[in-house]
Design an enzyme around this catalytic site. Structure first.
Site, PDB file in Angstrom:
ATOM      1  N   ASN A  76      -1.713  -0.204   7.391  1.00  0.00           N
ATOM      2  CA  ASN A  76      -1.135  -1.436   7.643  1.00  0.00           C
ATOM      3  C   ASN A  76      -0.424  -2.168   6.497  1.00  0.00           C
ATOM      4  OD1 ASN A  76      -3.333  -2.081   6.047  1.00  0.00           O
ATOM      5  ND2 ASN A  76      -4.526  -3.164   7.655  1.00  0.00           N
ATOM      6  N   TYR A 135     -12.394  -2.431  -2.550  1.00  0.00           N
ATOM      7  CA  TYR A 135     -12.875  -2.433  -1.152  1.00  0.00           C
ATOM      8  C   TYR A 135     -14.435  -2.538  -1.303  1.00  0.00           C
ATOM      9  CZ  TYR A 135      -8.592  -2.066   0.941  1.00  0.00           C
ATOM     10  OH  TYR A 135      -7.056  -2.082   1.599  1.00  0.00           O
ATOM     11  N   LYS A 194       0.932  -1.061  -0.164  1.00  0.00           N
ATOM     12  CA  LYS A 194       0.077  -0.046  -0.015  1.00  0.00           C
ATOM     13  C   LYS A 194       0.996   1.423  -0.140  1.00  0.00           C
ATOM     14  CE  LYS A 194      -4.069  -2.015   2.496  1.00  0.00           C
ATOM     15  NZ  LYS A 194      -4.765  -1.947   3.845  1.00  0.00           N
ATOM     16  N   GLU A 203     -10.093 -10.445  -6.994  1.00  0.00           N
ATOM     17  CA  GLU A 203      -8.989  -9.417  -6.881  1.00  0.00           C
ATOM     18  C   GLU A 203      -7.979  -9.273  -7.986  1.00  0.00           C
ATOM     19  OE1 GLU A 203      -9.579  -8.404  -2.110  1.00  0.00           O
ATOM     20  OE2 GLU A 203      -7.612  -9.446  -2.973  1.00  0.00           O
ATOM     21  N   HIS A 263      -2.056  -5.104   1.593  1.00  0.00           N
ATOM     22  CA  HIS A 263      -3.154  -5.696   1.307  1.00  0.00           C
ATOM     23  C   HIS A 263      -3.033  -7.437   1.249  1.00  0.00           C
ATOM     24  CE1 HIS A 263      -7.167  -7.135   0.063  1.00  0.00           C
ATOM     25  NE2 HIS A 263      -6.531  -7.666  -1.097  1.00  0.00           N
TER      26      HIS A 263
HETATM   27  P1  IDP Z   1      -7.753  -7.184   5.820  1.00  0.00           P
HETATM   28  O1  IDP Z   1      -7.023  -6.068   4.863  1.00  0.00           O
HETATM   29  O2  IDP Z   1      -6.991  -7.622   6.919  1.00  0.00           O
HETATM   30  O3  IDP Z   1      -8.293  -8.223   4.788  1.00  0.00           O
HETATM   31  P2  IDP Z   1     -10.470  -5.886   5.753  1.00  0.00           P
HETATM   32  O4  IDP Z   1     -11.437  -6.231   6.907  1.00  0.00           O
HETATM   33  O5  IDP Z   1     -10.704  -6.675   4.607  1.00  0.00           O
HETATM   34  O6  IDP Z   1      -8.992  -6.526   6.377  1.00  0.00           O
HETATM   35  O7  IDP Z   1     -10.308  -4.428   5.709  1.00  0.00           O
HETATM   36  C1  IDP Z   1      -9.631  -3.919   4.499  1.00  0.00           C
HETATM   37  C2  IDP Z   1      -8.877  -2.760   5.019  1.00  0.00           C
HETATM   38  O8  IDP Z   1      -9.412  -1.790   5.381  1.00  0.00           O
HETATM   39  C3  IDP Z   1      -7.722  -2.915   6.348  1.00  0.00           C
HETATM   40  O9  IDP Z   1      -6.707  -3.686   5.707  1.00  0.00           O
HETATM   41  C4  IDP Z   1      -7.622  -1.752   6.800  1.00  0.00           C
HETATM   42  O10 IDP Z   1      -6.668  -0.709   5.935  1.00  0.00           O
HETATM   43  C5  IDP Z   1      -8.945  -1.101   6.671  1.00  0.00           C
HETATM   44  N1  IDP Z   1      -9.876  -1.206   7.774  1.00  0.00           N
HETATM   45  C6  IDP Z   1     -10.433  -2.299   8.190  1.00  0.00           C
HETATM   46  N2  IDP Z   1     -11.118  -2.297   9.340  1.00  0.00           N
HETATM   47  C7  IDP Z   1     -11.059  -1.006   9.965  1.00  0.00           C
HETATM   48  C8  IDP Z   1     -11.280  -0.370  11.129  1.00  0.00           C
HETATM   49  O11 IDP Z   1     -11.887  -0.669  11.898  1.00  0.00           O
HETATM   50  N3  IDP Z   1     -10.619   1.157  11.024  1.00  0.00           N
HETATM   51  C9  IDP Z   1     -10.020   1.664  10.307  1.00  0.00           C
HETATM   52  N4  IDP Z   1      -9.476   0.894   9.100  1.00  0.00           N
HETATM   53  C10 IDP Z   1      -9.998  -0.294   8.923  1.00  0.00           C
HETATM   54 MG    MG Z   2      -9.851  -8.199   3.108  1.00  0.00          MG
END
Ligand code: IDP
Ligand code: MG
Length: 169
Positions: free
Chosen positions: A125, A51, A11, A139, A128
């Site tokens: 984070n 997303y 990212k 994806e 992805h």
């Molecule tokens: P993942 O990336 O671990 O699969 P997902 O639930 O698919 O997690 O969420 C996609 C992205 O959205 C996450 O990597 C993160 O950057 C962001 N995200 C997910 N949950 C939260 C939250 O509760 N607060 C802020 N950002 C979030």
């Molecule tokens: Mg995800």
């Protein structure tokens, strides 16, 4: 054991923090092969399609800006996209990536080591990582064209398209 493929994105925060080498080194511990790789400027449309499952979340607008790298600007507003293939690739790569919330992620995982939560509440984070086979297929097809992968992983078809193309001048 199953041969799987998945989409991994470095990212924009990972690009900006110059973590590409560190991330690829950590991922290489899983001994998988890269079958596609490219740099992508993420459009609003691609961000929203990527997303779409999170479109009703309160953080969706910020998340969409984040994956586009809007908050970082040039030259950091891009991602590096990879398709990896290997045995049980999805679960193993997600383990190396770490939990979604960087504060809860294993400190030795990519997200635990390099992620942060911004004051606005965005989970920066760093990577992805597709979370299951179905999501991975969706994806990979969203981010890559068949000819951008060095292996055939899904069925393809030939279409005749008459469209303007850009070539080197
Ligand atoms: P993942 O990336 O671990 O699969 P997902 O639930 O698919 O997690 O969420 C996609 C992205 O959205 C996450 O990597 C993160 O950057 C962001 N995200 C997910 N949950 C939260 C939250 O509760 N607060 C802020 N950002 C979030
Ligand atoms: Mg995800």
């Amino acid at each position: 054991m199953a041969l799987e493929q998945l989409l991994i994105l470095i990212k924009p925060d990972g690009v900006k923090k110059s973590l590409t080498g560190n991330i690829l080194t950590k991922l290489s511990e899983a001994r998988m092969v890269i079958i596609g790789a490219k740099a992508v400027k993420v459009s609003a449309e691609l961000a929203q399609k990527h997303y779409f499952q999170l479109k009703d979340k309160p953080f969706f607008a910020e998340l969409s800006d984040y994956i586009q790298g809007k908050i970082y600007g040039e030259p950091w507003d891009r991602v590096l996209a990879f398709v990896y293939q290997g045995e049980d690739a999805i679960a193993r790569m997600r383990k190396i990536a770490g939990a979604t919330n960087p504060e809860e992620a294993d400190p030795v995982s990519i997200r635990g080591a390099y992620g942060r939560i911004t004051t606005k509440g965005v989970y920066e984070n760093v990577v992805h990582c597709s979370s299951d086979v179905k999501e991975a297929e969706r994806e990979i097809k969203l981010w890559f064209k068949p000819d951008e992968l060095v292996k055939e992983i899904y069925p393809t078809k030939k279409v005749k398209e008459i469209k303007e193309d850009r070539v080197w001048a």
